[in-house]
Each structure stands twice: as C-alpha cells, then as structure tokens.
Design an enzyme around this catalytic site. Structure first.
Site, mmCIF file in Angstrom:
data_model
loop_
_atom_site.group_PDB
_atom_site.id
_atom_site.type_symbol
_atom_site.label_atom_id
_atom_site.label_comp_id
_atom_site.label_asym_id
_atom_site.label_seq_id
_atom_site.Cartn_x
_atom_site.Cartn_y
_atom_site.Cartn_z
ATOM 1 N N LYS A 69 0.451 -1.279 -0.187
ATOM 2 C CA LYS A 69 -0.132 -0.314 -0.511
ATOM 3 C C LYS A 69 1.168 1.201 0.017
ATOM 4 O O LYS A 69 2.023 1.562 0.710
ATOM 5 C CB LYS A 69 -0.824 -0.379 1.293
ATOM 6 C CG LYS A 69 -2.013 -1.447 0.618
ATOM 7 C CD LYS A 69 -2.754 -1.071 2.393
ATOM 8 C CE LYS A 69 -3.466 -1.764 2.251
ATOM 9 N NZ LYS A 69 -4.471 -2.270 3.488
ATOM 10 N N TYR B 18 -12.052 -3.741 -2.983
ATOM 11 C CA TYR B 18 -12.726 -4.317 -2.007
ATOM 12 C C TYR B 18 -14.142 -5.212 -1.746
ATOM 13 O O TYR B 18 -14.767 -5.204 -1.393
ATOM 14 C CB TYR B 18 -12.491 -3.384 -1.014
ATOM 15 C CG TYR B 18 -11.326 -2.565 -0.344
ATOM 16 C CD1 TYR B 18 -10.596 -4.445 0.748
ATOM 17 C CD2 TYR B 18 -9.709 -1.586 -0.958
ATOM 18 C CE1 TYR B 18 -9.141 -3.727 1.152
ATOM 19 C CE2 TYR B 18 -8.917 -1.486 -0.279
ATOM 20 C CZ TYR B 18 -8.522 -2.897 0.816
ATOM 21 O OH TYR B 18 -7.375 -2.717 1.027
ATOM 22 N N ARG C 8 -1.049 -14.698 3.798
ATOM 23 C CA ARG C 8 -1.762 -14.224 4.528
ATOM 24 C C ARG C 8 -0.992 -14.670 6.496
ATOM 25 O O ARG C 8 -1.292 -13.633 7.324
ATOM 26 C CB ARG C 8 -3.368 -15.240 4.758
ATOM 27 C CG ARG C 8 -4.139 -14.683 3.841
ATOM 28 C CD ARG C 8 -4.786 -13.396 4.247
ATOM 29 N NE ARG C 8 -5.571 -13.268 4.618
ATOM 30 C CZ ARG C 8 -6.636 -12.735 4.585
ATOM 31 N NH1 ARG C 8 -6.491 -11.354 4.402
ATOM 32 N NH2 ARG C 8 -7.663 -12.075 6.287
ATOM 33 N N THR D 286 -5.095 -7.673 10.611
ATOM 34 C CA THR D 286 -5.382 -6.637 10.094
ATOM 35 C C THR D 286 -4.944 -5.204 10.937
ATOM 36 O O THR D 286 -4.639 -4.181 10.122
ATOM 37 C CB THR D 286 -7.362 -5.943 10.105
ATOM 38 O OG1 THR D 286 -7.519 -7.244 8.702
ATOM 39 C CG2 THR D 286 -7.576 -4.822 9.249
ATOM 40 N N ARG E 290 2.567 -7.189 8.926
ATOM 41 C CA ARG E 290 2.497 -5.601 9.968
ATOM 42 C C ARG E 290 2.605 -5.734 11.731
ATOM 43 O O ARG E 290 2.250 -4.655 12.038
ATOM 44 C CB ARG E 290 1.012 -5.888 10.081
ATOM 45 C CG ARG E 290 0.099 -5.731 8.904
ATOM 46 C CD ARG E 290 -0.949 -6.838 8.462
ATOM 47 N NE ARG E 290 -2.261 -5.985 6.839
ATOM 48 C CZ ARG E 290 -3.381 -6.519 7.025
ATOM 49 N NH1 ARG E 290 -3.554 -7.227 7.476
ATOM 50 N NH2 ARG E 290 -3.735 -6.272 5.774
ATOM 51 N N ASN F 177 -1.915 -0.201 7.387
ATOM 52 C CA ASN F 177 -1.727 -1.315 8.043
ATOM 53 C C ASN F 177 -0.424 -1.887 6.349
ATOM 54 O O ASN F 177 0.070 -3.566 6.594
ATOM 55 C CB ASN F 177 -2.095 -2.545 8.339
ATOM 56 C CG ASN F 177 -3.442 -2.419 7.126
ATOM 57 O OD1 ASN F 177 -3.051 -2.116 5.935
ATOM 58 N ND2 ASN F 177 -4.846 -3.569 7.062
ATOM 59 N N HIS G 291 -2.049 -5.576 1.787
ATOM 60 C CA HIS G 291 -3.351 -6.051 0.861
ATOM 61 C C HIS G 291 -2.047 -7.747 0.843
ATOM 62 O O HIS G 291 -1.484 -7.462 0.084
ATOM 63 C CB HIS G 291 -3.799 -6.042 0.430
ATOM 64 C CG HIS G 291 -5.058 -6.236 -0.192
ATOM 65 N ND1 HIS G 291 -5.822 -6.923 0.298
ATOM 66 C CD2 HIS G 291 -4.426 -7.315 -1.647
ATOM 67 C CE1 HIS G 291 -7.145 -7.702 -0.383
ATOM 68 N NE2 HIS G 291 -6.720 -7.844 -1.269
ATOM 69 N N GLU H 103 -8.858 -10.962 -7.479
ATOM 70 C CA GLU H 103 -8.437 -10.169 -7.251
ATOM 71 C C GLU H 103 -7.276 -9.950 -8.531
ATOM 72 O O GLU H 103 -6.911 -9.063 -9.190
ATOM 73 C CB GLU H 103 -7.765 -10.171 -5.793
ATOM 74 C CG GLU H 103 -8.414 -9.971 -5.353
ATOM 75 C CD GLU H 103 -8.090 -9.485 -3.422
ATOM 76 O OE1 GLU H 103 -8.899 -9.510 -2.450
ATOM 77 O OE2 GLU H 103 -7.678 -9.556 -3.239
HETATM 78 P P1 ADP Z 1 -7.103 -6.997 5.052
HETATM 79 O O1 ADP Z 1 -6.722 -5.999 5.209
HETATM 80 O O2 ADP Z 1 -6.253 -7.738 6.364
HETATM 81 O O3 ADP Z 1 -7.815 -7.830 4.276
HETATM 82 P P2 ADP Z 1 -10.256 -6.487 5.807
HETATM 83 O O4 ADP Z 1 -10.189 -6.897 4.180
HETATM 84 O O5 ADP Z 1 -11.445 -6.679 6.949
HETATM 85 O O6 ADP Z 1 -8.808 -6.793 5.791
HETATM 86 O O7 ADP Z 1 -10.018 -4.521 5.263
HETATM 87 C C1 ADP Z 1 -9.436 -3.321 4.701
HETATM 88 C C2 ADP Z 1 -8.438 -2.282 5.063
HETATM 89 O O8 ADP Z 1 -9.384 -1.599 5.448
HETATM 90 C C3 ADP Z 1 -7.627 -3.110 6.066
HETATM 91 O O9 ADP Z 1 -6.674 -3.489 5.634
HETATM 92 C C4 ADP Z 1 -7.463 -1.585 6.494
HETATM 93 O O10 ADP Z 1 -6.685 -0.933 5.949
HETATM 94 C C5 ADP Z 1 -9.027 -0.578 6.200
HETATM 95 N N1 ADP Z 1 -9.888 -1.001 7.552
HETATM 96 C C6 ADP Z 1 -10.419 -2.376 8.199
HETATM 97 N N2 ADP Z 1 -10.536 -2.430 9.145
HETATM 98 C C7 ADP Z 1 -10.501 -0.949 9.517
HETATM 99 C C8 ADP Z 1 -11.112 0.172 10.100
HETATM 100 N N3 ADP Z 1 -12.627 -0.493 11.134
HETATM 101 N N4 ADP Z 1 -10.421 1.422 10.896
HETATM 102 C C9 ADP Z 1 -10.266 1.783 9.659
HETATM 103 N N5 ADP Z 1 -9.369 0.945 8.923
HETATM 104 C C10 ADP Z 1 -9.708 -0.512 8.996
#
Ligand code: ADP
Length: 198
Positions: free
Chosen positions: A11, A51, A116, A122, A133, A153, A156, A167
């Site tokens: 990112k 997303y 992962r 996350t 992370r 973080n 992705h 994706e």
């Molecule tokens: P991951 O990236 O671990 O698969 P998600 O698909 O749930 O997680 O969320 C996508 C991205 O959205 C996360 O990596 C993070 O950057 C952001 N995100 C998710 N949940 C939150 C939250 N509660 N507050 C702020 N940002 C969030």
C-alpha cells in the site's frame, strides 16, 4: 497446489516507508515465486471495485471491527456493520490512491494462507510479532478512527483462493503473469531431493 496464486499489494504507506524490499524478501525467503509485479497509482474506482469484488466484504469487515472494539472493552463506532464499512471504504479509497502501490502475484504451495500468515492480522496493534504488520507498523482502529482514516497496515493480501483469482484478474492481464521455473522449486517440491549429490 504448487500453482496456487495470491495477490499482494504494498500500500502507499509501505512504499513511503521504504519497505518494498523487506516485504518482497519475506515472500521470497519462504519459498514463494514472484510471477507478476508492477508499480502504479490506482484510481478510486479501481480501489472500490477491488474491495467489493466479494459481496460479503462489507458485512464481514464491519463485523470484524465491532468484535475488535468489544474485545478491548470499547464501544464500536456503530452497531451496524454496513454503516461502519461505508466509512471504511470511503477512507480506503483515499488511502489507497494517496501514492504509488506495488501490485504482485506470488505463486506456490498454500500461497494464499502462507502470505496471510506472513502479513498478520488487519490491525497492527494486535498483529502477531514476526508478521509484516506486527513488525513494521504501529497503528490501531482507535487511532485511525480518531483521525477519520484507514488503518495503515502496509499491505493487502487475498483472503482465499477464489478471492485471489478475482483480485489477480482485477489488477493484471493474463499475459502479465509469467510461467517459469525457479531452480529452488526442485528442493521445495521434489519428492526425492534428486540431483543434489554429484
Ligand atoms: P485485510 O486487509 O486484513 O484483509 P479487511 O479486508 O477487513 O482487512 O479491510 C481492508 C482494509 O481496510 C484494511 O487492511 C485496513 O487498511 C482498512 N480497515 C479495515 N477495518 C478498518 C477499521 N475498522 N478502521 C479503519 N480501517 C480499517
């Protein structure tokens, strides 16, 4: 199974933190094979589509956020998962378009789960030590909510094999994925370790 593929995005914060090499190295060292890589500035539509490729993403991400707040004894921003995700998605579109990202496809046995595991959970506050992370960033849901922004973080990674397939198609043309042998695959996958001794 050796051909399982997964999408990884470094990112904009990962690029700005000068962590491209470190992140790539973790996937290389575990034995995965890089089959596509490009740097680009994504537009908001591309990020939103990324997303929402999984129709369940909105619900799951909202529920995950509510659970995490409650586990810490804190009130969630809302009890409605979709309300929470609407804000998350808006912020993500800003975050993911703030600068260049590096998109990559990694291939190998259990690629989705292995990546992962190396990436970690996350929320960096609770991501395991030893994960990308967990080791390289210190953000939390609470901090990001206060700043009305996404959790930063660094990366992705696709969550499942079907998600990875969708994706990869979203970020790469089929012709960009390179089929080739990596010398170390003989050691990783050959049943007899043939050809080591002269
Ligand atoms: P991951 O990236 O671990 O698969 P998600 O698909 O749930 O997680 O969320 C996508 C991205 O959205 C996360 O990596 C993070 O950057 C952001 N995100 C998710 N949940 C939150 C939250 N509660 N507050 C702020 N940002 C969030």
């Amino acid at each position: 199974m050796q051909k399982e593929r997964t999408l990884v995005l470094i990112k904009p914060d990962g690029v700005q933190r000068a962590l491209i090499g470190e992140i790539v190295q973790r996937f290389e060292k575990v034995g995965l094979k890089l089959v596509a890589m490009k740097m680009m500035v994504a537009d908001a539509k591309h990020v939103e589509e990324h997303y929402t490729l999984d129709p369940e993403w909105r619900r799951i991400t909202g529920e995950k956020t509510i659970k995490s707040y409650k586990e810490k004894g804190l009130p969630p921003p809302s009890e409605d998962p979709l309300e929470i995700t609407a804000v998350i998605l808006k912020n993500l579109m800003k975050y993911m378009t703030a600068g260049p990202v590096v998109a990559m496809v990694w291939e190998g046995a259990h690629a989705v789960k292995i990546v992962r595991k190396l990436v970690g959970g996350t929320e960096p506050l609770t991501s395991d030590v030893g994960t990308i992370r967990g080791d390289y960033v210190l953000d939390s849901y609470q901090l990001s909510d206060t700043g009305k922004r996404s959790v930063r973080n660094l990366v992705h990674a696709s969550g499942s094999v079907p998600e990875a397939e969708n994706e990869i198609k979203h970020w790469f043309d089929k012709k960009d994925l390179i089929d080739y042998h990596l010398v170390q695959e003989q050691i990783l996958y050959d049943v007899n370790l043939d050809g080591v001794l002269e």
